[in-house]
Design a protein around this motif. Structure first.
Motif, PDB file in Angstrom:
ATOM      1  N   HIS A  90      36.086 -24.032  52.374  1.00 25.70           N
ATOM      2  CA  HIS A  90      35.824 -24.522  53.730  1.00 25.70           C
ATOM      3  C   HIS A  90      37.186 -24.525  54.407  1.00 25.70           C
ATOM      4  O   HIS A  90      38.195 -24.803  53.749  1.00 25.70           O
ATOM      5  CB  HIS A  90      35.262 -25.948  53.710  1.00 25.70           C
ATOM      6  CG  HIS A  90      33.966 -26.083  52.974  1.00 25.70           C
ATOM      7  ND1 HIS A  90      32.760 -25.646  53.470  1.00 25.70           N
ATOM      8  CD2 HIS A  90      33.678 -26.600  51.748  1.00 25.70           C
ATOM      9  CE1 HIS A  90      31.795 -25.903  52.602  1.00 25.70           C
ATOM     10  NE2 HIS A  90      32.327 -26.472  51.538  1.00 25.70           N
ATOM     11  N   ASN A 140      23.675 -20.677  48.092  1.00 24.57           N
ATOM     12  CA  ASN A 140      23.509 -21.716  49.136  1.00 24.57           C
ATOM     13  C   ASN A 140      24.172 -21.289  50.445  1.00 24.57           C
ATOM     14  O   ASN A 140      25.019 -21.985  50.991  1.00 24.57           O
ATOM     15  CB  ASN A 140      24.044 -23.073  48.659  1.00 24.57           C
ATOM     16  CG  ASN A 140      25.536 -23.051  48.383  1.00 24.57           C
ATOM     17  OD1 ASN A 140      26.106 -22.010  48.094  1.00 24.57           O
ATOM     18  ND2 ASN A 140      26.175 -24.207  48.472  1.00 24.57           N
ATOM     19  N   ARG A 166      30.041 -17.409  50.789  1.00 25.09           N
ATOM     20  CA  ARG A 166      29.702 -17.756  52.195  1.00 25.09           C
ATOM     21  C   ARG A 166      29.083 -16.619  52.982  1.00 25.09           C
ATOM     22  O   ARG A 166      29.101 -16.658  54.214  1.00 25.09           O
ATOM     23  CB  ARG A 166      30.940 -18.266  52.945  1.00 25.09           C
ATOM     24  CG  ARG A 166      31.691 -19.380  52.259  1.00 25.09           C
ATOM     25  CD  ARG A 166      30.814 -20.550  51.948  1.00 25.09           C
ATOM     26  NE  ARG A 166      31.579 -21.689  51.438  1.00 25.09           N
ATOM     27  CZ  ARG A 166      31.035 -22.665  50.742  1.00 25.09           C
ATOM     28  NH1 ARG A 166      29.746 -22.654  50.427  1.00 25.09           N
ATOM     29  NH2 ARG A 166      31.770 -23.679  50.333  1.00 25.09           N
ATOM     30  N   PRO A 172      31.962 -30.811  51.410  1.00 32.91           N
ATOM     31  CA  PRO A 172      32.612 -30.928  50.095  1.00 32.91           C
ATOM     32  C   PRO A 172      32.960 -29.554  49.524  1.00 32.91           C
ATOM     33  O   PRO A 172      32.213 -28.599  49.735  1.00 32.91           O
ATOM     34  CB  PRO A 172      31.540 -31.594  49.235  1.00 32.91           C
ATOM     35  CG  PRO A 172      30.239 -31.140  49.839  1.00 32.91           C
ATOM     36  CD  PRO A 172      30.491 -30.989  51.316  1.00 32.91           C
ATOM     37  N   THR A 230      24.646 -31.966  47.401  1.00 26.37           N
ATOM     38  CA  THR A 230      25.348 -30.687  47.483  1.00 26.37           C
ATOM     39  C   THR A 230      25.543 -30.278  48.927  1.00 26.37           C
ATOM     40  O   THR A 230      25.242 -31.036  49.848  1.00 26.37           O
ATOM     41  CB  THR A 230      24.565 -29.605  46.709  1.00 26.37           C
ATOM     42  OG1 THR A 230      25.282 -28.378  46.755  1.00 26.37           O
ATOM     43  CG2 THR A 230      23.176 -29.363  47.295  1.00 26.37           C
ATOM     44  N   HIS A 240      22.712 -27.407  39.148  1.00 26.85           N
ATOM     45  CA  HIS A 240      23.636 -28.352  39.776  1.00 26.85           C
ATOM     46  C   HIS A 240      23.001 -29.721  39.565  1.00 26.85           C
ATOM     47  O   HIS A 240      22.023 -30.071  40.208  1.00 26.85           O
ATOM     48  CB  HIS A 240      23.819 -28.068  41.259  1.00 26.85           C
ATOM     49  CG  HIS A 240      24.691 -29.083  41.936  1.00 26.85           C
ATOM     50  ND1 HIS A 240      25.838 -28.766  42.607  1.00 26.85           N
ATOM     51  CD2 HIS A 240      24.593 -30.429  42.008  1.00 26.85           C
ATOM     52  CE1 HIS A 240      26.400 -29.872  43.070  1.00 26.85           C
ATOM     53  NE2 HIS A 240      25.659 -30.899  42.721  1.00 26.85           N
ATOM     54  N   ARG A 244      31.807 -31.973  45.320  1.00 22.56           N
ATOM     55  CA  ARG A 244      30.656 -32.408  44.514  1.00 22.56           C
ATOM     56  C   ARG A 244      30.572 -31.543  43.279  1.00 22.56           C
ATOM     57  O   ARG A 244      30.563 -30.328  43.418  1.00 22.56           O
ATOM     58  CB  ARG A 244      29.349 -32.286  45.301  1.00 22.56           C
ATOM     59  CG  ARG A 244      29.288 -33.132  46.552  1.00 22.56           C
ATOM     60  CD  ARG A 244      29.245 -34.634  46.250  1.00 22.56           C
ATOM     61  NE  ARG A 244      29.269 -35.424  47.482  1.00 22.56           N
ATOM     62  CZ  ARG A 244      30.372 -35.750  48.154  1.00 22.56           C
ATOM     63  NH1 ARG A 244      31.557 -35.404  47.695  1.00 22.56           N
ATOM     64  NH2 ARG A 244      30.298 -36.441  49.273  1.00 22.56           N
TER      65      ARG A 244
HETATM   66  O1  DOR Z   1      31.756 -29.369  46.414  1.00 25.38           O
HETATM   67  C1  DOR Z   1      30.813 -28.608  46.483  1.00 25.38           C
HETATM   68  N1  DOR Z   1      30.817 -27.545  47.308  1.00 25.38           N
HETATM   69  N2  DOR Z   1      29.725 -28.840  45.736  1.00 25.38           N
HETATM   70  C2  DOR Z   1      28.570 -28.141  45.896  1.00 25.38           C
HETATM   71  O2  DOR Z   1      27.600 -28.434  45.269  1.00 25.38           O
HETATM   72  C3  DOR Z   1      28.494 -27.048  46.881  1.00 25.38           C
HETATM   73  C4  DOR Z   1      29.824 -26.541  47.219  1.00 25.38           C
HETATM   74  C5  DOR Z   1      29.794 -25.724  48.486  1.00 25.38           C
HETATM   75  O3  DOR Z   1      28.969 -24.804  48.586  1.00 25.38           O
HETATM   76  O4  DOR Z   1      30.614 -25.968  49.371  1.00 25.38           O
END
Ligand code: DOR
Ligand code: ZN
Length: 359
Positions: free
Chosen positions: A233, A45, A15, A245, A102, A130, A204
């Motif tokens: 998260h 990401n 993060r 997710p 995602t 992915h 995911r």
């Molecule tokens: O559950 C997920 N969380 N799947 C993903 O592809 C990304 C990831 C996230 O960065 O939170």
């Protein structure tokens, strides 16, 4: 006391930059060490995503100050950065391509956008995909057409593991990883995780059917790596109307796997192969000298968020009784973690690609 080599997690979300209230290089690499992991490969990401020289420099500057364990950083594949990503490859863990649903902005839907990356990214490192179900099949076709390695992230379905077996048998350069939540949880566990907050069960790829979970266990020989997809998260975000997710995982992967060893569903050698030997080979990672993890195989305890280093403040495995506890982690000759305490400063962790480029 059981002694394991330093464990490698090839799939973590730290993060940083942009969402350090969820996790950062400091908290995420502390959590990794507490979980017996001495090297992490960090996903791109973020906000902004890591996709060029400026964003890579930005994240690596924070990492250098904050990391407790060793690390390398993935570059994300975007619609226009194939040349840049290939040039940055020696400084990166590898290239990550998002072909499916995602979190974040890096998704590439049009297959013509995949082509320049498959052409240009150096073949000594895998492109990590992915992908799910049919997009995974498309990714494997690309590996065959371009004759280059791909690594399939977080497989979760029976059809996926069977297709990867068939592709491997034909010599296609494909490897894959599975996450603990897809090995130890199915759709049926969502109500128990949720406690009335359905967002907590969102991840995911989604949790799958029991039959899929069983197929992963009965095809473990096809699975190259165990990876957490540590995707922190906060609980507040998970319980909101737009739950993102993802599950945290670095602090629970080893006790869950050791519990499976205790139950004779897995062997210690499989843990070493899939969390040390194989990720090291697939991602061209260096040996970490004088690095090991000591675990008490007989220690039985309950998983508790209150004892975790992750900033996210929850785990889908809360209250699980596990057998096997990390007691001591030695990283490059220094005791980095012992009896619940972190013993190395932020900045002790090394960017392993920087070291490899100096050699
Ligand atoms: O559950 C997920 N969380 N799947 C993903 O592809 C990304 C990831 C996230 O960065 O939170
Ligand atoms: Zn991920």
């Amino acid at each position: 006391m059981l002694k394991l080599p330093g464990l490698i997690d090839p799939h973590v979300h730290l993060r940083e930059p942009g969402a350090t209230h969820k996790e950062d290089y400091d908290s995420g690499t502390s959590a990794a060490l507490a979980g017996g992991i001495t090297m992490v490969l960090a996903m791109p990401n973020t906000k902004p995503p890591i996709f060029d020289q400026v964003t890579l420099d930005l994240v690596l500057a924070s990492a250098k100050k904050k990391a407790h364990c060793d690390y390398a950083q993935f570059i994300g594949a975007g619609p226009e950065n194939a040349e840049m990503a290939a040039r940055l490859a020696p400084y990166a863990a590898g290239l990550k391509m998002y072909l499916d649903s995602t979190f974040g902005e890096l998704r590439l839907d049009d297959m013509s956008l995949w082509m320049p990356h498959f052409e240009k990214f150096p073949r000594d490192l895998p492109i990590v995909l992915h992908s799910e179900s049919r997009s995974m099949a498309a990714g494997i076709l690309f590996a065959a057409l371009y004759d280059r390695p791909v690594h399939i992230a977080h497989i979760s379905l029976k059809e996926e593991v069977l297709l990867i077996r068939a592709a491997k048998e034909r010599g296609i350069k494909v490897t894959c990883e599975v996450c603990p939540h897809h090995l130890f949880l199915s759709k049926d566990d969502i109500p128990g995780i949720s406690h009335g907050h359905p967002g907590r069960g969102e991840v995911r790829p989604r949790l799958a059917e029991k039959e899929d979970v069983e197929a992963l266990w009965s095809n473990l020989d096809v699975i190259d790596c165990f990876a957490t997809d540590h995707a922190p998260h906060t609980l507040e975000e998970k319980d909101s109307n737009t739950p993102p997710p993802g599950f945290p995982g670095v602090e629970t992967i080893l006790p869950l796997l050791l519990t499976a060893v205790h139950e004779e569903r897995l062997t210690i050698d499989q843990i070493i192969e899939k969390m040390h030997t194989n990720p090291k080979r697939i991602f061209n990672l260096p040996e970490q000298p004088e690095t090991w993890v000591e675990v008490d195989e007989t220690a039985s305890y309950q998983v508790k968020t209150s004892q975790m280093y992750s900033r996210c403040g929850w785990t889908p495995f809360e209250g699980w009784q596990v057998c096997g506890q990390v007691k001591r982690v030695v990283l490059r000759g220094q005791v980095a973690f012992e009896n619940g305490k972190l013993l190395v400063e932020p900045g002790y962790g090394k960017n392993i690609r920087e070291e490899q480029n100096i050699e």
